[in-house]
Enzyme design. Sequence first.
Site, PDB file in Angstrom:
ATOM      1  N   GLU A  13     -12.213  33.972 -21.433  1.00  0.00           N
ATOM      2  CA  GLU A  13     -12.765  32.592 -21.793  1.00  0.00           C
ATOM      3  C   GLU A  13     -13.392  32.735 -22.956  1.00  0.00           C
ATOM      4  O   GLU A  13     -13.626  31.934 -23.642  1.00  0.00           O
ATOM      5  CB  GLU A  13     -13.464  32.126 -20.681  1.00  0.00           C
ATOM      6  CG  GLU A  13     -12.885  31.756 -19.425  1.00  0.00           C
ATOM      7  CD  GLU A  13     -13.653  31.701 -18.325  1.00  0.00           C
ATOM      8  OE1 GLU A  13     -13.231  30.853 -16.998  1.00  0.00           O
ATOM      9  OE2 GLU A  13     -14.778  32.054 -17.854  1.00  0.00           O
ATOM     10  N   GLY A  79     -10.840  24.765 -11.103  1.00  0.00           N
ATOM     11  CA  GLY A  79      -9.908  24.167  -9.924  1.00  0.00           C
ATOM     12  C   GLY A  79     -10.072  22.718 -10.204  1.00  0.00           C
ATOM     13  O   GLY A  79     -11.327  21.921 -10.159  1.00  0.00           O
ATOM     14  N   MET A 176     -17.580  28.301 -10.701  1.00  0.00           N
ATOM     15  CA  MET A 176     -18.637  29.087 -10.193  1.00  0.00           C
ATOM     16  C   MET A 176     -19.845  29.422 -10.948  1.00  0.00           C
ATOM     17  O   MET A 176     -20.571  30.213 -10.501  1.00  0.00           O
ATOM     18  CB  MET A 176     -17.956  30.530  -9.739  1.00  0.00           C
ATOM     19  CG  MET A 176     -16.929  29.988  -8.900  1.00  0.00           C
ATOM     20  SD  MET A 176     -15.815  32.004  -8.226  1.00  0.00           S
ATOM     21  CE  MET A 176     -17.123  32.411  -7.236  1.00  0.00           C
ATOM     22  N   GLU A 177     -20.000  28.703 -11.904  1.00  0.00           N
ATOM     23  CA  GLU A 177     -20.924  28.840 -12.970  1.00  0.00           C
ATOM     24  C   GLU A 177     -21.809  27.502 -13.461  1.00  0.00           C
ATOM     25  O   GLU A 177     -23.092  27.746 -13.877  1.00  0.00           O
ATOM     26  CB  GLU A 177     -20.726  30.031 -14.223  1.00  0.00           C
ATOM     27  CG  GLU A 177     -20.187  31.078 -14.007  1.00  0.00           C
ATOM     28  CD  GLU A 177     -18.591  31.292 -13.484  1.00  0.00           C
ATOM     29  OE1 GLU A 177     -17.959  30.291 -13.518  1.00  0.00           O
ATOM     30  OE2 GLU A 177     -18.285  32.122 -12.834  1.00  0.00           O
ATOM     31  N   ASP A 200      -6.016  25.390 -11.734  1.00  0.00           N
ATOM     32  CA  ASP A 200      -5.418  25.318 -10.485  1.00  0.00           C
ATOM     33  C   ASP A 200      -5.841  23.980  -9.540  1.00  0.00           C
ATOM     34  O   ASP A 200      -6.896  23.291 -10.389  1.00  0.00           O
ATOM     35  CB  ASP A 200      -5.733  26.403  -9.601  1.00  0.00           C
ATOM     36  CG  ASP A 200      -7.086  26.619  -9.631  1.00  0.00           C
ATOM     37  OD1 ASP A 200      -7.961  27.278 -10.170  1.00  0.00           O
ATOM     38  OD2 ASP A 200      -7.736  26.163  -8.670  1.00  0.00           O
TER      39      ASP A 200
HETATM   40  N1  ADE Z   1     -12.326  28.508 -11.277  1.00  0.00           N
HETATM   41  C1  ADE Z   1     -11.110  28.255 -11.601  1.00  0.00           C
HETATM   42  N2  ADE Z   1     -10.484  27.687 -10.280  1.00  0.00           N
HETATM   43  C2  ADE Z   1     -11.426  27.761  -9.404  1.00  0.00           C
HETATM   44  C3  ADE Z   1     -11.259  27.570  -8.086  1.00  0.00           C
HETATM   45  N3  ADE Z   1     -10.221  26.962  -7.470  1.00  0.00           N
HETATM   46  N4  ADE Z   1     -12.699  27.609  -7.421  1.00  0.00           N
HETATM   47  C4  ADE Z   1     -13.515  28.231  -8.043  1.00  0.00           C
HETATM   48  N5  ADE Z   1     -13.521  28.485  -9.070  1.00  0.00           N
HETATM   49  C5  ADE Z   1     -12.416  28.506 -10.072  1.00  0.00           C
END
Ligand code: ADE
Length: 232
Positions: A13, A79, A176-177, A200
């Site tokens: 990243e 995501g 997650m951040e 995703d």
């Molecule tokens: N970062 C990228 N895809 C994610 C997901 N599905 N859940 C949590 N963090 C992510």
Amino acid sequence: MNKIGIIGAMDLEVETLKSHLTSENITEKAGMRFHEGLLNGTPVVVVRCGIGKVNAALCVQILADIFGVTHVINTGVAGSLNPQLDIGDILISKDALHHDMDVSALGYPLGMVPQMNCLEFAADPRLMELAKASCERVCSDVHALFGRVLSGDQFISSDAVKNRLIELFHGDCTEMEGASIAHGACLNGLPFVIIRAISDKADGSATLNYPQFEKAAAEHSARLVEDMVAYI
Ligand code: ADE
């Protein structure tokens, strides 16, 4: 003078941004390497904070205390929780919240950090507009939306969990951040924006799609950030 803290959770990243820095100076702190220099002519500190909310929060505090940054940008992948956001698209944060904060047993709304007077952390409107303008300039083929970032210390990869997040928090993407970076930026009075490219769909296909698309997605977000810093 402005100095922009740019945080990514993973090497991929931030690696392009680091490689484009001029007059680079590296400082190590809390296991993180802070790369200070000029990006696109603008003073920045680029850092890989590591995965998850604790790493992200520590990183913001170091950027504020030691590097005296004036703005914080979080770049990376996420995501999708919004059917309008496909893999490769970009989400620019309107706000962010912790989806795994639950003090509802004491009467607080889900996601609210007790004693903070907000549920969601609002991104800086000017940084949001600058991000959108940069997207139109350098990623004109990429679809971008403003929206809500949901963060938690979990990789989301099931329809059931995804649907619960959408229902409870009306999020557009999950990672997650971001909420920790937003939270830390707010506590330090720093304007922030989170820019995430979709890797995703945060559902049953996520573990298959994520490794396939994370690199290209991360590059979309980084390209936008590199353009944007020159306009702050
Ligand atoms: N970062 C990228 N895809 C994610 C997901 N599905 N859940 C949590 N963090 C992510």
